[in-house]
Design an enzyme around this catalytic site. Structure first.
Site, PDB file in Angstrom:
ATOM      1  N   ASN B 118       0.806  -1.222   0.000  1.00  0.00           N
ATOM      2  CA  ASN B 118       0.000   0.000   0.000  1.00  0.00           C
ATOM      3  C   ASN B 118       0.843   1.278   0.000  1.00  0.00           C
ATOM      4  O   ASN B 118       0.416   2.290  -0.547  1.00  0.00           O
ATOM      5  CB  ASN B 118      -1.067   0.009   1.104  1.00  0.00           C
ATOM      6  N   ASP B 148       1.436  -9.175   4.112  1.00  0.00           N
ATOM      7  CA  ASP B 148       0.445  -8.787   5.121  1.00  0.00           C
ATOM      8  C   ASP B 148      -0.992  -8.969   4.628  1.00  0.00           C
ATOM      9  O   ASP B 148      -1.918  -9.020   5.421  1.00  0.00           O
ATOM     10  CB  ASP B 148       0.638  -7.317   5.523  1.00  0.00           C
ATOM     11  N   MET B 190       4.644 -11.734  11.214  1.00  0.00           N
ATOM     12  CA  MET B 190       4.501 -10.419  10.601  1.00  0.00           C
ATOM     13  C   MET B 190       3.025 -10.034  10.483  1.00  0.00           C
ATOM     14  O   MET B 190       2.158 -10.883  10.311  1.00  0.00           O
ATOM     15  CB  MET B 190       5.139 -10.405   9.216  1.00  0.00           C
ATOM     16  N   GLN B 306      10.318 -15.211   7.031  1.00  0.00           N
ATOM     17  CA  GLN B 306       8.967 -15.585   6.601  1.00  0.00           C
ATOM     18  C   GLN B 306       8.581 -14.912   5.286  1.00  0.00           C
ATOM     19  O   GLN B 306       7.642 -15.348   4.621  1.00  0.00           O
ATOM     20  CB  GLN B 306       7.923 -15.299   7.689  1.00  0.00           C
ATOM     21  N   ARG B 307       9.281 -13.868   4.895  1.00  0.00           N
ATOM     22  CA  ARG B 307       8.949 -13.224   3.623  1.00  0.00           C
ATOM     23  C   ARG B 307       9.990 -13.505   2.540  1.00  0.00           C
ATOM     24  O   ARG B 307       9.757 -13.176   1.370  1.00  0.00           O
ATOM     25  CB  ARG B 307       8.788 -11.719   3.800  1.00  0.00           C
TER      26      ARG B 307
END
Lengths: 412, 412
Positions: B118, B148, B190, B306-307
């Site tokens: 975003n 997210d 996250m 995790q990303r």
């Protein structure tokens, strides 16, 4: 080689008991299933039991019947990480052993296979010595497992290859992340006394500017001033740095860096200080931020997921864990010996053999990284370590690919 | 639907520029490669450029020639996590945009594809508005990505499914670990404002006693006393507990729990407080240990891996990320429109469509979890969330298997 304390007792008949101790690994259930399926083939085996929660399940007589698990289901369990028979940190003393033997005798258990690390091998040693004292004909075999890779007598340990694969995949990602959003990323890796797992992060390096440019292990003293200078130099050279740090790093006096941070240090029954939480990583970040003008400095502590994560397994590690379980049964059934199964590597690249070695040569001892695996500066690994580690990762290690970045000339 | 600000300009000819902003995901390069390969097919495209480090690469004229990367190599890059074109947290203001347009005009760039979350979509909005002001014929399209999953207008976002798969695999391991060595394991996940990724941990539950029994997300206030009581109750019931906690949990006044801990909170250029390190997890452990007599209470903070972790990808997520990039090119070339590509789900289980929506409806806004996904107590998810999340994980999610544990009767 000398395997003095091992005894022949091939006429032994009775039940098999399998149990698991210590921390989980990705492939510890391969060893359990390897032992269970192989034991089911022998006529002198009346039944194959599993003790729940290791030796704790023995004293409480909490046994499950592994003879009645389907082989299909056992294969699925074998492919699942962590200890399917559940685990324990209990360390038996003489009284504990006496309780164990009351239960063991009652069930006519004659073969005991305990899958675990160096604390668990010490448990097998104690149990075996109690059996000898009691004159109970009993064959107790330790099957190695540990992500730390710190068992004596073993070239490497089941569980290490898969954990190393996880750490390498994690660092491959951290390398990409640290280059995309330039900065310093520290990964805190398991390894209480031995730096093997932390060192394995080095195999994430593919491109010449990639990290971990720096690796700190318990085998070399950690000196904060040197650490700051190392990171500063690597950042100046590459613009992005990843650093692999063992949770068990120590200062020049051998004091754990992590215990210097916390007022009260929790210990397990084996006397090991618990190395958990993000404090070490956060402290290292603060140390760097205080001295270096680098905006992005972060630390990730890989924690328990590096030993229990599902879906990241070295196929070679899984095979060897399976074989170690099967071989333990062979040593018991064909030779009637007690001892510890050890993995040898007669050829660097690559084959393995399994030997039964005396429990006393493994129990409670710790193997450290060979000097030839660490560089002179004490902040990285050598090519010898790459050669050592590479075959253990099995096939299909994911690989990162960069754009070739053919630059467009700038216009006037 | 109304797409008021979008303009038709199909006669547009010139260069394509692709860039990536914000945090990496496992599949962000699928979108980049999808856009690049598709753009190369159109005759009005003179060349396909990539800007290094997002908008920062535009002002510094750091462009790579994506027209000259082989398609084979691009496929390998597509399968690599993180931003192959590197990333940035820069937030352009009017002066920054003016610099960008000097470069954009010089190179006759007419199509701009920016892959990001975003904050990045807000960058596209600003750039697009500057183009309109300057009267420069220009097509700017935002391609969604974020672990997210918090973009408005999207049923879900590329990157989320793969990150969710990582979190589920991690919690599958933590569940096994917490049962093997009984205790409470907390995983910090996250999720700054939206709890989707944390909630996805729930899909690790397979057996009725498995966790995460408790899930805390930013959409519900985090009340320490309630947290302690929840963990106590779950531990009494099952003997082992795993807990999923968003890094962005807030108190009843909306204040970040994490910022309450640290004296100085670092912020990024978009004004977001940085949620890093192990402090939140360590604080939650201390909170529980102070009140509960449970020996093993630990927290793992999953952090950046995790990303960016390589090798754990939802194949559906990868396909959709690829399609989102291709569709962006279609919207530009066939319709000459600016906007944001949004993923719709007309059928719950399961198909997707892509629409171009106004940048203003996505830019800088945050989507939160739907109320129907969270339970009344605010400490878990509903079946509706399972139905929402399950298809996004793609095929081949690894599954844990337990022994059936047929107990052996205790002997007298």
């Amino acid at each position: 080689m000398a395997i003095g304390i091992l005894r022949r007792m091939t006429s032994l008949k009775g039940k098999v008991l399998i149990a698991q101790g210590g921390g989980p690994t990705a492939v510890i259930n391969q060893s359990m299933v390897g032992a269970a399926l192989e034991a089911r083939r022998f006529s002198q085996v009346e039944a194959v039991y599993g003790a729940l929660h290791g030796v704790n399940g023995v004293i409480h007589e909490n046994f499950v019947d592994l003879s009645r698990e389907t082989s299909d289901h056992l294969e699925r369990v074998a492919a699942t990480p962590s200890s399917a028979l559940l685990s324990t940190r209990d360390k038996p003393d003489a009284e504990y052993c006496a309780r164990m033997f009351r239960v063991i005798k009652k069930h006519n258990i004659r073969f005991f296979f305990y899958i675990g690390g160096n604390d668990s091998s010490d448990t097998v040693r104690i149990v075996n010595e109690e059996a000898v004292k009691e004159g109970y004909d009993f064959c107790a075999i330790h099957i190695p497992k540990t992500v730390d890779n710190d068992l004596m007598e073993n070239d490497h340990c089941p569980g290490f290859g898969s954990a190393a694969k996880f750490v390498i995949q994690a660092f491959t990602g951290l390398n990409l992340d640290a280059r995309a959003l330039p900065g310093v990323l520290i990964g805190i890796v398991m390894g209480r006394h031995a730096g093997f797992l932390t060192a394995s992060a080095s195999l994430a390096r593919k491109y010449s500017d990639e990290g971990p440019q720096l690796v700190y292990v318990p085998e070399r003293p950690f000196i904060p001033e040197k650490f700051i200078a190392d990171v500063d130099a690597a950042y100046r050279q590459h613009g992005h740095v990843t650093v692999a740090v063992s949770e068990g790093i120590v200062d020049e006096k051998g004091v754990l860096i992590q215990t210097k941070l916390s007022e009260s240090s929790e210990r397990d029954p084996h006397g090991n200080v618990l190395l958990v939480g993000g404090a070490l990583g956060d402290m290292l970040v603060a140390t760097l931020k205080a001295k270096l003008k680098i905006k992005r400095i972060r630390a990730d502590t890989f924690g328990f997921i590096q030993r229990s994560f599902i879906g990241v397994v070295s196929d070679r590690d899984a095979s060897e864990a399976r074989e170690a379980g099967e071989k333990a049964v062979h040593f018991a059934m064909h030779e009637g010996k007690s001892g510890s199964v050890a993995i040898r590597r007669p050829v660097l690249n690559y084959s393995v053999d399994y030997e039964l070695v005396p429990l006393t040569s493994v129990a409670g001892k710790t193997r450290h990284m060979d000097d030839c695996y660490l560089n002179a500066e004490g902040n990285g690994v050598t090519e010898a370590f790459y050669d050592y580690c590479r075959p253990l990762l099995g096939s299909n290690l994911p690989e990162a690919h960069r754009l070739r970045e053919m630059m467009i000339p700038k216009l006037k």
